[in-house]
Scaffold this active site. Structure first.
Site, short mmCIF file in Angstrom:
data_model
loop_
_atom_site.label_atom_id
_atom_site.label_comp_id
_atom_site.label_asym_id
_atom_site.label_seq_id
_atom_site.Cartn_x
_atom_site.Cartn_y
_atom_site.Cartn_z
N THR A 1 0.84 -1.53 0.18
CA THR A 1 -0.08 -0.14 0.21
C THR A 1 1.60 1.10 0.13
O THR A 1 2.07 1.03 0.23
CB THR A 1 -0.65 -0.14 1.35
OG1 THR A 1 0.09 -0.01 2.73
CG2 THR A 1 -1.77 -1.59 1.11
N GLU B 1 -5.56 -4.31 -0.46
CA GLU B 1 -6.11 -4.71 -0.19
C GLU B 1 -7.49 -6.04 -0.81
O GLU B 1 -7.92 -6.94 -0.13
CB GLU B 1 -6.43 -4.46 1.17
CG GLU B 1 -5.22 -3.99 1.82
CD GLU B 1 -4.84 -2.46 1.95
OE1 GLU B 1 -5.30 -1.71 0.62
OE2 GLU B 1 -4.48 -1.71 2.45
N LYS C 1 -15.23 17.46 9.52
CA LYS C 1 -15.91 17.77 10.68
C LYS C 1 -16.75 19.24 11.02
O LYS C 1 -15.61 19.53 11.65
CB LYS C 1 -15.49 17.35 11.70
CG LYS C 1 -15.30 15.90 11.20
CD LYS C 1 -14.32 14.60 12.24
CE LYS C 1 -14.20 13.30 12.27
NZ LYS C 1 -12.76 13.61 11.11
N TRP D 1 -20.32 15.83 8.88
CA TRP D 1 -19.71 15.46 8.45
C TRP D 1 -19.73 15.49 7.04
O TRP D 1 -20.86 16.17 6.57
CB TRP D 1 -19.64 14.12 7.89
CG TRP D 1 -19.07 13.23 9.62
CD1 TRP D 1 -18.57 13.98 10.04
CD2 TRP D 1 -18.63 11.44 9.20
NE1 TRP D 1 -17.89 13.13 11.31
CE2 TRP D 1 -18.41 11.51 10.53
CE3 TRP D 1 -18.14 10.78 8.43
CZ2 TRP D 1 -17.66 10.62 11.04
CZ3 TRP D 1 -17.93 9.66 8.92
CH2 TRP D 1 -17.49 9.22 10.09
P1 ADP Z 1 -3.16 3.91 -3.17
O1 ADP Z 1 -3.87 4.69 -2.32
O2 ADP Z 1 -2.01 2.95 -2.55
O3 ADP Z 1 -3.52 3.95 -4.51
P2 ADP Z 1 -5.36 1.77 -2.78
O4 ADP Z 1 -4.84 1.84 -4.33
O5 ADP Z 1 -5.65 0.41 -2.45
O6 ADP Z 1 -4.21 2.52 -2.95
O7 ADP Z 1 -6.21 2.84 -2.22
C1 ADP Z 1 -7.71 3.16 -2.01
C2 ADP Z 1 -8.45 3.69 -1.83
O8 ADP Z 1 -8.26 4.95 -3.21
C3 ADP Z 1 -10.15 3.30 -1.25
O9 ADP Z 1 -9.41 3.16 -0.14
C4 ADP Z 1 -10.26 4.36 -1.48
O10 ADP Z 1 -10.18 5.31 -0.21
C5 ADP Z 1 -9.68 5.26 -2.52
N1 ADP Z 1 -10.93 5.25 -3.78
C6 ADP Z 1 -9.86 3.78 -5.06
N2 ADP Z 1 -11.84 4.05 -5.88
C7 ADP Z 1 -12.53 5.05 -5.49
C8 ADP Z 1 -13.43 5.55 -6.37
N3 ADP Z 1 -14.01 5.20 -7.29
N4 ADP Z 1 -13.66 6.72 -5.95
C9 ADP Z 1 -13.66 7.06 -3.93
N5 ADP Z 1 -12.82 6.73 -3.48
C10 ADP Z 1 -11.15 5.75 -4.39
#
Ligand code: ADP
Length: 546
Positions: free
Chosen positions: A185, A330, A439, A444
């Site tokens: 990550t 994940e 917040k 929110w």
């Molecule tokens: P990195 O931050 O390394 O790119 P990830 O790709 O695993 O890691 O990130 C996942 C996160 O990206 C999700 O938990 C969410 O917060 C955000 N995310 C992914 N796709 C979307 C989406 N379509 N809309 C909003 N947030 C998204």
């Protein structure tokens, strides 16, 4: 009583076997890092992947060993993944956009024994290699003619390295739960954490996302994964595309609007996938050049929220269907996509676009729920928001080496760190990342909703919203804007555009203009850096409140 069906372990290299046997002449077209367009098909790719497995074995790589890949999307990178997994080793994707210290950390933490890399990254690795404790040799993904002078230990051109192998290699057979791939990550807080996929999780995930309700992949598709293989397991496309018998177009190192357009056009791409920033560049290119997209049918957009205005442009101006997807490293990584259900068949355009701006519903293999902070389930009414939690065979149960401790709740659900609503039909809508939500007076405000609204303004190139301390409300939203080149919208113009489209108490207290918004290694807005940049910022409304 057990069933009487065959035990056929779900192993990733069976995917390249299937593609070679049933769809062997389908092409993998790549923009090579050296420059020219390169073409092979699945039959050739399978033989070359077997050569990779032989070469790895010759170098002493064994079941479970980690092999790092620091590379763009090309045919060589794809073969390398299959060769690595076919031997029972573990591909470990390295994201070149990480800070050098983070790269060193993850290579050491994963204990990579070998790194395969593109020419692009040789200088970076030369600087970093003294910090790598376990890397024995470097394979440069090129041929002898393009091989640079380098002091990387054991460095050899990939083509030379596999050159001595004949491809006569039996894939290894082992338990389908064996580790197969690894991706860290991006570690916005603390050190990056290793997600370790198994053969079974990758195969099941690829099957579950190929179906019509999700990515809808088929043998008639030509797929351009702009999303790098090093971003969240390539969004499964390295597995789901060959599994579907689709042709692949690999963009190499060039991801600007014009280069992507060129591939979409010349290779007649039908399906493509990437984060919104990439599509922002493509749309800008299309708008300035007046070009069209006659062949492209579908675009998957995810990684961060896809603004409604982007969905509208693709669909209305270019006739391309947007599949808004949500997921995370994940989760292998796809957790939901926004496809229509029969209940929505009669929606008019505006209502459909509203729905498509949500992240959609989960595929089979992903269970979803929203809960409050005490782990109590919340209703699927489309209004109540809570912590989004997931469970399934493609979801992590632990990070590599147990980093971060226990990550599942008592029912085995993983907390995504996102806050969301789910409507009665199952459509999930991300409100925000839990740590980014603003917040204000105990309520929110979704930074994502405000950003998506602001980028709909025709003179806004990019927008980010962060919470700024406020003496009365605790936090209030500050809208940070990058203007489109050659335009000069004012704070008043932008607020007037937003007015009436959101609850009045959601309206940003101020607008700041910047030349650039910082991005993470995967192209998302880097809120931590932005908050730091504005840490001493004082909202005009603060004075009135004091
Ligand atoms: P990195 O931050 O390394 O790119 P990830 O790709 O695993 O890691 O990130 C996942 C996160 O990206 C999700 O938990 C969410 O917060 C955000 N995310 C992914 N796709 C979307 C989406 N379509 N809309 C909003 N947030 C998204």
């Amino acid at each position: 009583m057990l069933g009487l069906m065959q035990d056929w372990p779900l192993l990733c290299h069976k995917i390249i076997d299937y593609a070679a046997e049933q769809h062997g002449h389908r092409e993998i077209v790549s923009r090579s890092v050296e420059g020219p367009i390169h073409r092979i098909n699945y039959i050739e790719a399978r033989i070359r992947a077997r050569k990779v497995a032989q070469a790895l074995e010759r170098d002493g790589i064994k079941l479970g060993d980690r092999v790092g890949t620091l590379a763009w999307n090309t045919w060589r990178h794809l073969e390398a993944w299959y060769g690595i997994t076919g031997l029972g080793a573990v591909y470990h994707t390295l994201n070149p956009r990480l800070f050098p210290e983070q790269l060193a950390y993850i290579v050491n933490h994963a204990e990579d024994r070998m790194i395969m890399t593109d020419l692009t990254f040789v200088p970076l690795l030369e600087k970093l290699q003294e910090h790598f404790k376990t890397v024995e040799r470097y394979i440069i993904l090129t041929d002898k003619e393009h091989m640079p002078e380098t002091n990387l230990p054991g460095a050899i051109a990939y083509e030379e390295w596999v050159g001595g192998c004949d491809g006569d290699f039996e894939w290894r057979e082992f338990d389908e739960n064996t580790a197969c791939g690894m991706c860290y990550t991006s570690g916005t807080t603390g050190n990056p954490k290793g997600v370790l996929y198994s053969h079974r999780s990758n195969v099941l995930h690829a099957i579950s996302v190929s179906v019509p309700n999700v990515l809808n992949l088929g043998t008639g598709d030509t797929i351009l994964p702009v999303v790098p293989m090093f971003h969240a397991n390539s969004w499964s496309l390295a597995f789901s595309a060959p599994m579907a018998g689709a042709a692949l177009v690999m963009p190499g190192a060039k991801m600007d609007g014009e280069s992507i357009y060129e591939l979409l056009e010349t290779e007649r791409v039908t399906f493509t996938a990437a984060v919104p920033t990439i599509w922002m560049m493509l749309l800008q290119y299309l708008e300035s050049s007046g070009k069209e997209l006659p062949y492209l049918e579908r675009v998957a957009i995810g990684g961060s929220a896809c603004p409604r205005s982007m969905i509208e442009k693709f669909e209305v101006n270019y006739g391309v269907q947007v599949m808004h997807a949500w997921g995370m490293t994940e989760m292998s990584p796809i957790g939901s996509t926004c496809a229509m259900k029969p209940e929505n068949r009669d929606l008019d355009l505006q209502a459909r676009l509203d729905l498509q701006a949500t992240q959609g519903y989960a595929p089979f293999t992903v269970e979803m729920k929203i809960t409050d902070d005490d782990d109590v389930d919340l209703p699927w009414d489309g209004k109540t928001f809570g912590r989004l939690k997931v469970r399934g065979p493609g979801v992590s149960r632990s990070y590599f080496k147990g980093e971060g401790g226990e990550i599942l709740d008592k029912d085995g659900f993983f907390d995504t760190g996102d806050v969301a609503t789910i409507d009665p039909l199952g459509y999930m809508n991300i409100t925000d990342r839990a740590k980014d939500v603003i917040k204000s007076g105990g309520e929110w405000i979704s930074s994502i909703d405000l950003e998506n609204l602001a980028v709909g303004h025709p003179e806004v190139a990019e927008a980010a919203v962060i919470g700024i301390h406020h003496p009365k409300w605790d936090e209030r939203p500050l809208l940070v804007i990058v203007r489109k080149p050659g335009t000069s919208p004012t704070k008043e113009d932008i607020l007037a555009y937003m007015d009436g489209k959101i609850a009045s108490w959601w309206m940003p207290d101020d607008v700041a203009f910047v030349d650039e918004i910082p991005h993470t290694a995967t192209g998302k807005i880097q809120k931590i850096t932005l908050r730091d940049q504005f840490k001493d910022y004082r909202l005009p409304t603060s004075d009135a409140a004091e």
